[in-house]
Write an enzyme that holds these catalytic residues in place. Structure first.
Site, PDB file in Angstrom:
ATOM      1  N   HIS A  63      66.828  55.973  22.311  1.00  7.95           N
ATOM      2  CA  HIS A  63      67.405  54.822  21.618  1.00  7.95           C
ATOM      3  C   HIS A  63      66.950  53.552  22.337  1.00  7.95           C
ATOM      4  O   HIS A  63      66.698  53.560  23.549  1.00  7.95           O
ATOM      5  CB  HIS A  63      68.925  54.888  21.629  1.00  7.95           C
ATOM      6  CG  HIS A  63      69.485  55.974  20.778  1.00  7.95           C
ATOM      7  ND1 HIS A  63      70.805  56.004  20.403  1.00  7.95           N
ATOM      8  CD2 HIS A  63      68.914  57.071  20.220  1.00  7.95           C
ATOM      9  CE1 HIS A  63      71.031  57.071  19.657  1.00  7.95           C
ATOM     10  NE2 HIS A  63      69.888  57.741  19.536  1.00  7.95           N
ATOM     11  N   GLU A  65      68.578  51.029  23.367  1.00 12.90           N
ATOM     12  CA  GLU A  65      69.439  50.667  24.495  1.00 12.90           C
ATOM     13  C   GLU A  65      69.122  51.495  25.737  1.00 12.90           C
ATOM     14  O   GLU A  65      69.074  50.974  26.854  1.00 12.90           O
ATOM     15  CB  GLU A  65      70.923  50.860  24.145  1.00 12.90           C
ATOM     16  CG  GLU A  65      71.392  50.083  22.953  1.00 12.90           C
ATOM     17  CD  GLU A  65      71.348  50.901  21.666  1.00 12.90           C
ATOM     18  OE1 GLU A  65      70.289  51.497  21.359  1.00 12.90           O
ATOM     19  OE2 GLU A  65      72.367  50.947  20.974  1.00 12.90           O
ATOM     20  N   CYS A  93      75.684  53.465  20.115  1.00 15.85           N
ATOM     21  CA  CYS A  93      76.354  54.746  19.882  1.00 15.85           C
ATOM     22  C   CYS A  93      77.117  55.134  21.151  1.00 15.85           C
ATOM     23  O   CYS A  93      76.975  54.478  22.194  1.00 15.85           O
ATOM     24  CB  CYS A  93      75.311  55.810  19.516  1.00 15.85           C
ATOM     25  SG  CYS A  93      74.309  56.347  20.928  1.00 15.85           S
ATOM     26  N   CYS A  96      74.814  55.478  24.241  1.00 14.51           N
ATOM     27  CA  CYS A  96      74.299  54.205  24.755  1.00 14.51           C
ATOM     28  C   CYS A  96      75.417  53.350  25.352  1.00 14.51           C
ATOM     29  O   CYS A  96      75.221  52.699  26.388  1.00 14.51           O
ATOM     30  CB  CYS A  96      73.576  53.450  23.646  1.00 14.51           C
ATOM     31  SG  CYS A  96      72.088  54.319  23.074  1.00 14.51           S
TER      32      CYS A  96
END
Length: 164
Positions: A63, A65, A93, A96
């Protein structure tokens, strides 16, 4: 003249850094990734920038992040990012948000809330869990319409692909 330019473009504003994250989200879109971009800023300087690379790397943890947090830690030479702000186009999410808490990020600024999978107040509130030894200041809704338009366009394109 430069003073006037600085007033027009405030390089220390949340909006400026969120626009940088939106540029990265657009790169993710072009690469066929869910369009999420992230920027980490420390003392007014971008120290990390990333976009989703889940499909490209075949890695569910890739991801924006997570990649940005890893880059930022490398940049500062420490896993603690206490003086950093994470700008991200969509609410992090749980994975993260957890990584941001564990790395001691000071602030998260995001665009679009994620009621189904968000970890910063959407589905869960990992960033403000009083059982953790660190909580994060969260600002939501910055440039929400721009971030939302990019996400909606991406998923519309995905639906059209699956119907053909």
């Amino acid at each position: 003249m430069m003073e006037e330019l600085d007033r027009v473009i405030n390089f220390n504003s949340d909006e400026y850094y969120m626009r940088e994250a939106l540029k990265l989200a657009a790169k993710a879109f072009e690469a066929g990734e869910v369009p999420v971009g992230a920027v980490v800023v420390q003392s007014g300087k971008v120290i990390a920038r990333a976009h989703n690379q889940v499909e490209q790397l075949k890695d569910a943890t890739a991801h924006a992040e997570m990649i940005a947090i890893t880059q930022a830690a490398s940049s500062v030479g420490d896993w603690r990012l206490q003086e950093c702000t994470l700008y991200v186009t969509k609410e992090p999410c749980p994975m993260c948000a957890g990584a941001a808490v564990l790395s001691r990020v000071r602030r998260i600024v995001f665009g679009v809330k994620d009621e189904k999978m968000g970890g910063a107040g959407g589905a869960l509130n990992i960033t403000h869990n009083s059982q953790f030894n660190h909580q994060i200041e969260v600002v939501s809704g910055l440039l929400k319409q721009e971030a939302l338009a990019l996400l909606q366009s991406f998923f519309e394109k995905q639906r059209q692909k699956s119907q053909s």
